[in-house]
Design an enzyme around this catalytic site. Structure first.
Site, PDB file in Angstrom:
ATOM      1  N   ASP A  17       0.641  -1.258  -0.201  1.00 26.59           N
ATOM      2  CA  ASP A  17       0.152   0.473   0.292  1.00 26.59           C
ATOM      3  C   ASP A  17       0.590   1.118   0.176  1.00 26.59           C
ATOM      4  O   ASP A  17       0.132   2.046   1.112  1.00 26.59           O
ATOM      5  CB  ASP A  17      -1.150  -0.157   1.033  1.00 26.59           C
ATOM      6  CG  ASP A  17      -1.920  -1.085   0.549  1.00 26.59           C
ATOM      7  OD1 ASP A  17      -1.883  -1.916   0.248  1.00 26.59           O
ATOM      8  OD2 ASP A  17      -2.491  -1.221   2.671  1.00 26.59           O
ATOM      9  N   LYS A 119      -6.751  -5.241  -3.061  1.00 27.52           N
ATOM     10  CA  LYS A 119      -7.931  -5.337  -1.816  1.00 27.52           C
ATOM     11  C   LYS A 119      -8.815  -4.286  -1.241  1.00 27.52           C
ATOM     12  O   LYS A 119      -8.231  -3.139  -1.480  1.00 27.52           O
ATOM     13  CB  LYS A 119      -7.060  -6.181  -0.997  1.00 27.52           C
ATOM     14  CG  LYS A 119      -5.990  -5.078  -0.114  1.00 27.52           C
ATOM     15  CD  LYS A 119      -4.719  -5.718   0.534  1.00 27.52           C
ATOM     16  CE  LYS A 119      -3.470  -4.258   1.496  1.00 27.52           C
ATOM     17  NZ  LYS A 119      -4.732  -3.524   1.602  1.00 27.52           N
ATOM     18  N   CYS A 164      -1.328  -2.707   7.895  1.00 27.88           N
ATOM     19  CA  CYS A 164      -1.927  -3.478   6.500  1.00 27.88           C
ATOM     20  C   CYS A 164      -0.174  -4.574   6.433  1.00 27.88           C
ATOM     21  O   CYS A 164      -0.615  -5.777   6.116  1.00 27.88           O
ATOM     22  CB  CYS A 164      -2.084  -2.833   4.918  1.00 27.88           C
ATOM     23  SG  CYS A 164      -4.081  -2.667   5.274  1.00 27.88           S
TER      24      CYS A 164
HETATM   25  C1  VGL Z   1      -4.796   1.099   5.766  1.00 28.97           C
HETATM   26  C2  VGL Z   1      -6.242   1.318   7.212  1.00 28.97           C
HETATM   27  C3  VGL Z   1      -7.242   1.135   6.107  1.00 28.97           C
HETATM   28  C4  VGL Z   1      -2.990   0.248   5.523  1.00 28.97           C
HETATM   29  C5  VGL Z   1      -5.674   0.634   4.502  1.00 28.97           C
HETATM   30  O1  VGL Z   1      -2.474   0.434   4.421  1.00 28.97           O
HETATM   31  O2  VGL Z   1      -2.596  -0.304   6.639  1.00 28.97           O
HETATM   32  N1  VGL Z   1      -5.398   0.901   6.955  1.00 28.97           N
HETATM   33  N2  VGL Z   1      -7.064   0.616   4.611  1.00 28.97           N
END
Ligand code: VGL
Ligand code: ZN
Length: 216
Positions: A17, A119, A164
């Protein structure tokens, strides 16, 4: 000690991410999130040179996703709610499909990736882990991909360490892989003790830690 990549070890780099919304100015900016980008690029070069695998994950929510506080009347970002699959933190709207915030950081060497795993695209389920959504049973397909390609050591870096990255590393251990986290190439959100909890969970399940910058 700097981890030596071993062509026989089935090494895979999983960059989690590294997207605009988790970096400076983003909708869910992780403190100092941009700092992981040069380290992630160094790792990409090292893994590429060693003939290892490279996978990027991309948080990829439809507008109005159930993890967004904005769709829960009377709730604010970072509140907890009960979902059919269990407790869920509510977030600001982020990584909405097709928006600039959902794109990878512009400096990330994305062309080097073998695959991108998206995702969080199911409206009713959030997904922190790159392997299973937050219900703990809906797979993303990454387990099968790793098994088919023969990866065994999975190296993680990215954002956010306490969400994540940690969920992905823990799930990979549950699936029988050997997870190793580049701790200096991650940044946490660190809210309500989330970082300490994540570190404790990762240690309990046998996640190992190394550094991207050792030996430099
Ligand atoms: C994430 C919160 C919501 C992350 C993704 O990438 O850690 N955290 N969506
Ligand atoms: Zn998300």
């Amino acid at each position: 000690m700097r981890t030596t990549l071993d062509p026989e070890a089935g090494d895979l780099l999983v960059l989690v991410d590294i997207q605009n919304d988790f970096c400076g100015g983003g909708a869910l900016a992780v403190p100092d999130g941009d700092a992981v980008v040069p380290l992630a690029n160094d790792l990409i070069r090292r893994f590429k040179a060693a003939g290892a695998g490279i996978v990027l994950t991309q948080d990829w929510h439809p507008a109005g996703h159930s993890s967004f506080a904005s769709v829960h009347p009377g709730r604010a970002p970072y509140d907890m709610v009960g979902m059919p699959y269990g407790p869920q933190t509510l977030w600001p709207d982020h990584c909405v499909q097709g928006t600039a915030g959902a794109e990878f950081h512009p400096d990330l060497l994305t062309l080097a990736a073998d695959m991108v795993v998206r995702k969080g695209f199911r409206p009713a389920i959030d997904s922190y882990s790159a392997f299973f959504e937050n219900d703990g049973i809906t797979p993303t397909g990454l387990t099968g991909y790793c098994r088919e390609r023969g990866f065994r050591r999975l190296f993680f870096a990215g954002l956010a360490l306490d969400y994540c990255v940690s969920y992905s590393a823990e799930d990979s251990a549950r699936c029988g892989f050997q997870p190793i986290v580049f701790e200096d190439a991650c940044r946490p959100i660190d809210m309500n003790g989330s970082l300490d909890l994540a570190l404790a969970r990762m240690n309990a399940i046998g996640v190992q830690f190394t550094r991207a910058t050792c030996g430099k």
